[in-house]
Scaffold this motif. Sequence first.
Motif, PDB file in Angstrom:
ATOM      1  N   THR A 130      41.263  35.121  43.581  1.00 49.47           N
ATOM      2  CA  THR A 130      42.281  34.075  43.520  1.00 49.47           C
ATOM      3  C   THR A 130      42.005  32.819  44.219  1.00 49.47           C
TER       4      THR A 130
ATOM      5  N   THR B 224      34.502  47.736  39.539  1.00 50.99           N
ATOM      6  CA  THR B 224      35.039  47.186  38.324  1.00 50.99           C
ATOM      7  C   THR B 224      35.154  48.738  37.416  1.00 50.99           C
TER       8      THR B 224
ATOM      9  N   LYS C 281      40.299  42.895  39.712  1.00 49.80           N
ATOM     10  CA  LYS C 281      41.027  41.768  39.756  1.00 49.80           C
ATOM     11  C   LYS C 281      40.554  40.241  39.687  1.00 49.80           C
TER      12      LYS C 281
END
Length: 702
Positions: free
Chosen positions: A212, A44, A209
Motif C-alpha cells: 500500500t 507468496t 498482498k
Amino acid sequence: MRTILNIFSSISIVILLLPAKVLPQQIDKSGANHTSIKMIARATSDSVVLRWAPTTPGGWLIANTVGYRVERFMMEEGKEIASNGYKPITQEPIKPMQLEAWMKYAGANNKFSAIAAQALYGNSFIPNPLKSDSLINLRNAADELTNRYSFALFAADNDLITANALGLRFVDREVIPNSRYIYRVMLVETTKAMTFDTAYIMVETQPAKALTSPVGFNYRSGDGSIQLLWPNALNSEYIGYYLYRSDDGGKTFYAKNQMPIVHAQSANQVATENILYIDTATVNYKVYSYRLVGVTPFGELSAPAEIKAFSRDLTPPAAPILKKTVQIASGKIKLSWDYKSQPADLKGFVISQSDNANNGYRFITNKPLSKNTREYVVDMGDDFEAYFMVASVDTAGNLGFSLPILATLSETPSPKVPQDVKGKIDKNGYVTLTWKPVNSKNITGYRIYRSNDPSHEFIAVNGLIHPDTVFIDSISLNTLSKNIFYRVAAVNSRYQYSELSPILKLRRPDSNPPAPAVINDVTVTEKSVTLHWHCSPSTDVAIQRLYRRADNDSQWVIVDSLKPGINKYVDFKVVPKTTYYYTIASVDSSGNVSKMANAVSVRPYDTGKREPIKQLTAQYNRQSKSVTLKWQYPGTTTTNYWFVVYRANGDKDFVELKGLKPNILEFTDTSPLKGSNTYGIVVMTSDGGQSEMVVQKVVVPD
C-alpha cells in the motif's frame, strides 16, 4: 577497490544508520560471546523470501567466515514438529560473495552494493556524515567493526542484490501453494569464539498482498520552503522512503534524495511523531506535486502517496503606531495611528479589543479597513474601559500588531437589569436564587433585595456585593406571611447600580401535613384486589401514594403514585391464598406527608382450577394391540404437577390407569378393553389444584 571507494564517497549521505529497522537488532545480553540470528520472511503462493542477520557485529564477522545453512519443515495435519524433520534446502553454506564475483553480480552502478562491499572488504571505513536535519543527532561510531556491520545491514535492507551478495537472503521457490512451512537458519558449524542461537520462522504460502501507499503524507507551508511530513509509526512496513517532486503539474517527477530517508535517533532521544523533510527550493504560492515511496526490508518499493503543496509568504508587514485615544461622544472613542511604511502587498488594517493588556484580544472589524485608513471609531457599549491594538495585514494574511493602548470613558452607562431571576425555598427555610449573568465585562457583582410585601420597600439582604449568579438566603417559616419577594440589581466596577429586576414571588413551604385518606371498601377476586377510599380533605394534596406489603414482609412497598382526587385502584399483581395489607399516604405541594390510612387486609382466593393439557390424541395399534396417547402441556403452573390417565369402557365410569411425571407426554395402554374406550387426562398440582379432564375416544376391535 578504488572504484568502490569512489562510488562510496559520492553517496556518503547514508551516514551511520546504526539501529537498522529491518530486523530486530537488539543485542543479546546473555554474554559477550553469545549472539542470536534474527529472521523475517515474505511469502507468496509460489515462493518464500527469507532475510536474516546476526544481532552483533562480532557475530556477523564470524558468520561471514563460517556460513549459514537454511532448513525447512513442512507442516501437515497430525504431523509432529521434530528436530529431525527439518531438511536442508541449501547445498553449500551461504556466505558473502568474493569481491570479484560480487562486482560482476551487482554491477558498477549499484550504490548499495558498493557500500556493503566497502564495509566488508575495504581497508578503512570512516564515513563523514553530512549535516542533514534527519541525521543531525547521529554520531560517528568509535568502533570500525560496528560501522561496517551497520552499513552492511542498511545496504541489505534496501537492495535484494546486496542482501544476496552479503549472504543474508535466500529465496525458496520449491514450495506448494496454501501450505505452511517452518524455516530455520543456523551456522553451518559451531565455533569456539562465539555461540549462536538458531533463527526460526513460520510462513504460509498464499497470494501476497500488494504494498500500500504510505499513509499520512502531508505538508506545512513555510516561507520559501515546504515541510513534508509523514507518521513515524513503529509498526510501519517500511524502513525508508524516496521522495520525488514535480514542477510541471505532475507530468514529470525527479528524486529529491538518492538514498532512502530514514528516521535515525540515539537511544536517549524521545521518539518523534513524524518524519520530516524540508524542501527549501520553492517559490511562494507555486504548486508542486510530491510523491512518497516506501522501501520494505526486502528492498521492495511501494505504490506512491501523492500530495500537492506550496509555500507562502509568512513575513508580517511593519506594525502601526497607535496614538492616544479620544472620547468623541457618550460611549464612543476614536482610535488613530501612524503608518509611514507602505509595502506593495499591504491590504489594510484590523482592530482588536480586550479587557486585558496581555491576552484575550478579539477582532472587532469584520473585514480589513482600507490601507489608507488611519482612524476608527469604537462603540464601547457597556464597557467603560478596554485595551485596543491595531494590526496591519498583507495580502497573505500576515499581521503586524501595534502595542496595546488603554481607552477609558469619562462617563459610563448604568449596567443592564439582571434577567430570569428564579428561586426555591426548602422545608428548612433556605432560599436558593439564580439569574442570568449580565453580559458586560465591567460587572463586579450583584445586590439582592427582599420584602414580605411587594408594595413595601425592598431592603438589601446584606451590605455586600455578591460576585456570583447563585445566592443562598435563610428566612423564617413561622410567620403569617405565606409569600416572600426578591429583586436583584447589577453593580459595575464604578459602583453604578442597574435598575431592580422584576419582582420574584416565592411561597413559604407548608410544614403541616395533610389529613389522611380513609379506605372504605375492598373487593377481592382470584386475580385482583379492588380498593375504594375517601381522599384527604386537605386542599394542597399533590400526590397519593398507595402502599402494599405481604403477610411475611416487614416493609411497605409503593404500588403506585396517584393524582389528587382518584379514589379507586385495582391491583392485578397478586397471588391467590396470600394475605396482603394496603394503606395510603397523602403528600402536599410542600412535600409534607400525611399519616398512613388505616391498613386493610385482603386474601385473594384460589378456585383450584389449573390449566388442562392440549392436543390429546389416541391411536390404536393393531399389530401390538395397544392404544398410545400423546399430548402437549405448556407447564405454566408455578407449583409441582403431574398427569393422571383415566379410562372408561362403554358407559362405565372412569378408572385411573397411571400417574405420570411432568416430563412424560406419552402413555401406552398395553391392555385396552374391547369396544369403545374413552381416555381422559387430568393435571394434578401439589397445592391441591387440578385441571379439567381432557378426553379422547378410540375403538378397540374384537
